[in-house]
Write an enzyme that holds these catalytic residues in place. Sequence first.
Site, short mmCIF file in Angstrom:
data_model
loop_
_atom_site.label_atom_id
_atom_site.label_comp_id
_atom_site.label_asym_id
_atom_site.label_seq_id
_atom_site.Cartn_x
_atom_site.Cartn_y
_atom_site.Cartn_z
N SER A 55 0.83 -1.21 0.00
CA SER A 55 0.00 0.00 0.00
C SER A 55 0.86 1.26 0.00
O SER A 55 0.33 2.37 0.05
CB SER A 55 -0.92 0.00 1.22
OG SER A 55 -0.15 -0.15 2.42
N THR B 120 -38.62 27.24 -12.51
CA THR B 120 -38.96 25.93 -11.96
C THR B 120 -39.23 25.04 -13.17
O THR B 120 -39.71 25.54 -14.20
CB THR B 120 -40.21 25.96 -11.03
OG1 THR B 120 -41.34 26.30 -11.83
CG2 THR B 120 -40.05 26.96 -9.90
N HIS B 121 -38.89 23.79 -13.08
CA HIS B 121 -38.99 22.87 -14.22
C HIS B 121 -38.19 23.38 -15.42
O HIS B 121 -38.51 23.08 -16.57
CB HIS B 121 -40.45 22.66 -14.64
CG HIS B 121 -41.37 22.38 -13.50
ND1 HIS B 121 -41.67 21.10 -13.07
CD2 HIS B 121 -42.03 23.22 -12.65
CE1 HIS B 121 -42.49 21.17 -12.02
NE2 HIS B 121 -42.72 22.43 -11.75
N SER C 66 -11.57 24.66 -29.00
CA SER C 66 -11.79 23.40 -29.68
C SER C 66 -10.63 23.15 -30.63
O SER C 66 -10.09 24.09 -31.21
CB SER C 66 -13.11 23.46 -30.45
OG SER C 66 -13.10 22.51 -31.51
N LYS D 181 -15.02 28.12 -31.14
CA LYS D 181 -15.54 27.62 -29.86
C LYS D 181 -14.82 28.18 -28.63
O LYS D 181 -13.62 28.40 -28.64
CB LYS D 181 -15.43 26.09 -29.80
CG LYS D 181 -16.39 25.32 -30.66
CD LYS D 181 -17.86 25.46 -30.27
CE LYS D 181 -18.18 24.84 -28.93
NZ LYS D 181 -18.09 23.37 -28.96
N GLU E 106 -17.60 22.37 -16.54
CA GLU E 106 -18.07 21.02 -16.88
C GLU E 106 -17.38 19.97 -16.02
O GLU E 106 -17.99 18.99 -15.58
CB GLU E 106 -17.76 20.71 -18.36
CG GLU E 106 -18.56 21.54 -19.34
CD GLU E 106 -18.02 21.33 -20.74
OE1 GLU E 106 -18.51 20.43 -21.43
OE2 GLU E 106 -17.07 22.04 -21.13
N1 ARG Z 1 -2.13 -1.08 5.30
C1 ARG Z 1 -3.10 -1.40 6.28
C2 ARG Z 1 -4.38 -0.66 6.03
O1 ARG Z 1 -4.36 0.22 5.27
C3 ARG Z 1 -2.58 -1.04 7.61
C4 ARG Z 1 -3.02 -2.00 8.68
C5 ARG Z 1 -2.42 -3.30 8.35
N2 ARG Z 1 -2.64 -4.31 9.30
C6 ARG Z 1 -2.40 -5.57 9.00
N3 ARG Z 1 -2.51 -6.42 9.91
N4 ARG Z 1 -2.06 -5.93 7.79
O2 ARG Z 1 -5.41 -0.96 6.56
#
Ligand code: ARG
Length: 468
Positions: free
Chosen positions: A32, A164-165, A286, A292, A299
């Site tokens: 992560s 409205t509408h 554009s 344009k 948007e």
């Molecule tokens: N990367 C984990 C999360 O985002 C952190 C906690 C991880 N705990 C574990 N036992 N793998 O939730």
Amino acid sequence: MKPRPGRKNVRKPWAGRFTQSTDPTAERFTGSLAFDRRLWPWDITGSVAWAKALGRAGLLTASERDTIVRGLDAVREELATGTFPFRPELEDIHTNVERRLHDLVGDVAGKLHTGRSRNDQIALDERLYLKDVAARVAEGLRRVQEALVARAAETVEAPLPGYTHLQRAQPVVLAHHLLAYVFMLQRDRERFRDAAARADVLPLGAAALAGTAFPIDREALAQDLGFAAVSPNSLDAVSDRDYVLEFLAAGALAGMHLSRLAADLTLWATAEFGFVEFSDAFATGSSIMPQKKNPDVAELIRGKSGRLYGNLVAVLTTMKGLPLAYNSDMQEDKEPFFDSVDTLEAIVGVLPPLLATLTFRTDRMRRAAGEHFSTATDLADYLVRKGLPFRQAHEVVGRLVRYALDEGKTLEDLTLPEFRRFSPLIDDDVKDAITVEASLRARAVTGGTAPAAVRRTLALARTLIAHG
Ligand code: ARG
């Protein structure tokens, strides 16, 4: 399994019970770091406070504690200056920081994780981060409100067709329309503030799930980290992500409001409406049509509400039915959370200058405000003031409008004899009762569109923005 050639054989913090190293596909899949690295400032703040708490509990000597705190300061410095050696093979930001601390201060670093788990650590990091970003997003929304109020102050007397509408209904003033968004955004700011207040609870000390086994003074820890309270149940503390969800819900609502503002501006910028022109600095061209000028920024503000909703639904769906306590599924909360933070910050960054540089075509708005029998309700109200019950007045004016449409006339074109064919209650003073100005002026009730009322509302909006 043998480590693959070319890969560093890094010892995981949990390697003790394993006989094989992690497959690179699994390592990439579970890692992560790519997204949770943004939590480093809060992760280090949490670790410093934890080291102090361990010191207070007698689990670190004063000198061990100082070594760890100084080491964490050095790690923080590396992260702040971009010299930190990130190691994706070490899964997440928590492990990266801890391993780097070990590189810098040696084996004493191994005492930092005493009585703590990444489960309470991540909940801590997220709550600390949330309190900061909620305040930042709320402040950004406040700046959008300021920009709207500034434009409202210029347009308290500028008539605009109200719809409205999406059919012309009654005249309003432009300031009234702009202030509507100021009050929507006010509630959005309150929602972010509420979300931050409910997130203001310390989860650290919950450890993996059952609570830490060491005599940690959690109240002192909470005070140290600026939390208002201590989580009363360790399973709850590591299991729930409702604080993320509340932030995402507040973000989805704010995104919805901002998408409507953006949609109004996009519609108003069409040749058909011609009520507004975007500054060249907030429009694009554009690649094929040389003439344009596209309202891209507006948007995209409208469009980004989609991902704000999606992020909310993604995390709700991930959390649904998860058994207590921590599950790895919960790692999936981060990318939607961060995406909503980034999306909201981008929107509130671009909107104030966009609003400040809009050109309102008040001449065209004014003309449109008086067209299409927009003061027909005022004619009915006129008859009510002469004593006719409203339902009958409505019927009379309906027939009058039908007649005018058939004759190709406006209400203003009709002569007094023509009016009187529909009701003998109508007199010469009718002409003054059905002007756009009279229609606006009549709506002097609190919250109405009369310039006098709008001026009071504007003052209220300014107070809310300054203090609330
Ligand atoms: N990367 C984990 C999360 O985002 C952190 C906690 C991880 N705990 C574990 N036992 N793998 O939730």
